[in-house]
Design a protein around this motif. Sequence first.
Motif, short mmCIF file in Angstrom:
data_model
loop_
_atom_site.label_atom_id
_atom_site.label_comp_id
_atom_site.label_asym_id
_atom_site.label_seq_id
_atom_site.Cartn_x
_atom_site.Cartn_y
_atom_site.Cartn_z
N GLU A 98 0.87 -1.18 0.00
CA GLU A 98 0.00 0.00 0.00
C GLU A 98 0.90 1.22 0.00
OE1 GLU A 98 -4.06 1.50 0.19
OE2 GLU A 98 -3.31 -0.56 0.09
N ILE A 99 0.73 2.12 -0.98
CA ILE A 99 1.60 3.30 -1.07
C ILE A 99 0.79 4.58 -1.04
CG2 ILE A 99 3.49 2.13 -2.27
CD1 ILE A 99 2.43 3.22 -4.89
N SER A 100 1.47 5.67 -0.70
CA SER A 100 0.83 6.98 -0.64
C SER A 100 1.86 8.04 -0.98
CB SER A 100 0.26 7.22 0.76
OG SER A 100 -0.36 8.50 0.84
N MET A 101 1.39 9.24 -1.27
CA MET A 101 2.28 10.38 -1.48
C MET A 101 2.33 11.20 -0.19
SD MET A 101 3.93 10.79 -4.28
CE MET A 101 4.02 10.11 -5.94
N ASP A 102 3.51 11.39 0.36
CA ASP A 102 3.68 12.18 1.57
C ASP A 102 4.64 13.32 1.27
OD1 ASP A 102 3.82 13.16 4.12
OD2 ASP A 102 5.13 11.58 4.88
N THR A 107 5.71 6.93 -0.58
CA THR A 107 5.94 6.31 0.72
C THR A 107 5.17 5.01 0.85
OG1 THR A 107 6.16 8.52 1.67
CG2 THR A 107 5.86 6.69 3.22
N CYS A 108 5.80 4.02 1.46
CA CYS A 108 5.13 2.76 1.77
C CYS A 108 4.31 2.94 3.05
CB CYS A 108 6.18 1.65 1.96
SG CYS A 108 5.51 0.12 2.66
N VAL A 109 2.99 2.84 2.92
CA VAL A 109 2.12 2.87 4.10
C VAL A 109 2.29 1.56 4.85
CG1 VAL A 109 -0.26 2.97 4.94
CG2 VAL A 109 0.46 4.42 3.03
N SER A 110 2.18 0.47 4.10
CA SER A 110 2.35 -0.84 4.72
C SER A 110 2.48 -1.92 3.66
CB SER A 110 1.14 -1.16 5.61
OG SER A 110 1.26 -2.44 6.16
N PRO A 111 3.43 -2.86 3.84
CA PRO A 111 3.42 -4.06 3.00
C PRO A 111 2.35 -5.00 3.53
CG PRO A 111 5.22 -4.17 4.57
CD PRO A 111 4.55 -2.85 4.79
N ILE A 112 1.62 -5.65 2.66
CA ILE A 112 0.57 -6.57 3.09
C ILE A 112 1.22 -7.90 3.47
CG2 ILE A 112 -1.57 -7.73 2.39
CD1 ILE A 112 -1.92 -5.41 0.35
N GLU A 113 0.78 -8.44 4.58
CA GLU A 113 1.42 -9.62 5.16
C GLU A 113 1.48 -10.80 4.18
OE1 GLU A 113 0.41 -12.38 8.99
OE2 GLU A 113 0.36 -10.22 9.30
N PRO A 116 5.02 -10.67 -1.63
CA PRO A 116 6.42 -10.48 -2.03
C PRO A 116 7.09 -9.26 -1.37
CG PRO A 116 5.13 -11.13 -3.93
CD PRO A 116 4.15 -10.94 -2.80
N ALA A 117 6.36 -8.15 -1.24
CA ALA A 117 6.94 -6.95 -0.63
C ALA A 117 7.28 -7.20 0.84
CB ALA A 117 5.97 -5.78 -0.75
N ASP A 118 6.39 -7.88 1.54
CA ASP A 118 6.61 -8.21 2.95
C ASP A 118 7.83 -9.12 3.10
OD1 ASP A 118 6.05 -8.39 5.74
OD2 ASP A 118 4.98 -10.25 5.41
N LYS A 119 7.90 -10.13 2.26
CA LYS A 119 9.01 -11.09 2.35
C LYS A 119 10.34 -10.46 1.93
CE LYS A 119 5.91 -14.99 1.61
NZ LYS A 119 5.40 -15.99 0.65
N ALA A 120 10.28 -9.40 1.10
CA ALA A 120 11.51 -8.71 0.67
C ALA A 120 12.02 -7.75 1.73
CB ALA A 120 11.26 -7.96 -0.63
N GLY A 121 11.26 -7.58 2.82
CA GLY A 121 11.72 -6.74 3.93
C GLY A 121 11.28 -5.31 3.88
N MET A 122 10.28 -4.96 3.05
CA MET A 122 9.79 -3.60 3.03
C MET A 122 9.02 -3.32 4.32
SD MET A 122 8.89 -2.52 -0.86
CE MET A 122 8.96 -0.81 -0.32
N LEU A 123 9.10 -2.05 4.78
CA LEU A 123 8.54 -1.67 6.07
C LEU A 123 7.67 -0.42 5.93
CD1 LEU A 123 11.86 -1.99 8.12
CD2 LEU A 123 9.97 -3.64 8.11
N PRO A 124 6.72 -0.22 6.85
CA PRO A 124 5.95 1.03 6.86
C PRO A 124 6.89 2.23 6.98
CG PRO A 124 4.96 -0.56 8.34
CD PRO A 124 6.27 -1.14 7.91
#
Length: 427
Positions: A98-102, A107-113, A116-124
């Motif tokens: 989930e992304i947003s413009m800040d 910006t990454c709001v949150s990787p969904i559990e 692939p993004a979650d498993k790649a280590g992306m963080l809020p």
Amino acid sequence: MRIALWFVTFFLLFTLTVSPGPTMAAKTDHFEALKRFSQVLDMVESYYVKPVTRKELIDNSIKGMIEQLDPHSTYLMPEDYKEMQEDTSGKFSGIGIEISMDQGRLTCVSPIEDTPADKAGMLPGDLILEINGESTQDMTLMDAVKRIRGKKGTTVNLLILHKESNKPEEVAIVRGTIPIVSVKTQSLEDGYLYLRLTKFHESTTKNMREKIAEYQKSHTLKGVVLDLRNNPGGLLGQAVSVSDTFIDNGIIVYIQGKDKANRKDFFAAKNSNEVKVPLVVLINAGSASASEIVAGALQDHKRALIVGERSFGKGSVQTIVPMADGSAIKLTTALYYTPNGRSIQAKGIEPDLKIPFVAPPKDEEKAMRERFTLREKDLSRHLENGDKSKKDKDLDAEKAKERLERDNQLRMALELVKSLPKLKQIK
């Protein structure tokens, strides 16, 4: 000229629909603005160095007008609108983020559990600086979504900057079909249910209530830990019905737009699925939108203890207006307010008990410890336990233990939900 007349007609219809009749001076200003737009349109079409169609110019004009309003309003081309509908139904292709413009930064709001993004280590809070080598500095939100999404099995390269890091890192993520399992459960201890909501889709409340009922068949429910961490939100109706599962009456949330007379309240209603046991809710910076509605409602009704870190603060309402050509306008039309009248927008929900998340030991350290821990089950030719139900219970208990060991916030939530009945007696 036909385009200019179309804009005049649309603008007048829109004005008559949503606002009182304009004065003559206002009408003159409107026509002057439309005249100026028509002149610029003709000039670009006639003199721009490359061929460009009038449709492209109109689409880009609408897109620019809407997307300059705020980070969440946007113009959806037909293919974008179709993708968004697939997303809310619970299945789409991409990396699961989930992304947003800040402040102009992607910006990454949150990787969904479990994506692939979650498993790649992306963080809020991660900043996405480049997508496949292209800077995101002047990229719109929808353009970024298009570039990140793609066919299953293909790779997208992201240059990201973690919140607490000074050095960007490149991450290659293989896209996949993202079937969202929005409800997950785990028995933490006998009678204490861990309930994890990853997003608010069309069937989230139904699935959640089924999971609770299934647990109650084999356990006497004593307490629930509701985990909304890194849940980027979803459908308003699902946020209301999830809250209604734990609240017996009163306002859950209300939305208020430009016109104060058009406030809309959403109420709880008595239902057979109501859960009355002690409740602790976990939130963090990745809890947004619908998650914040649930946390805010439960907090204001003093129905739950909110634990963790301040939530994201996405408290605006977007209305989708489909257009005749298959496109749509996603327009911010109101703000969310908790039952006590608190605006969520840009403030978020403050937890009752602030507990920062402490990352567990690195995997290699854990593996080293496990390597030198020997149990009967690790011995070659060990005798199997013949009681299958006992084996299943032991496996479930082992999973719960592992989950609690690596999650300090969850450990505290469990202790609190067990203590809530005693704390109420003290009051």
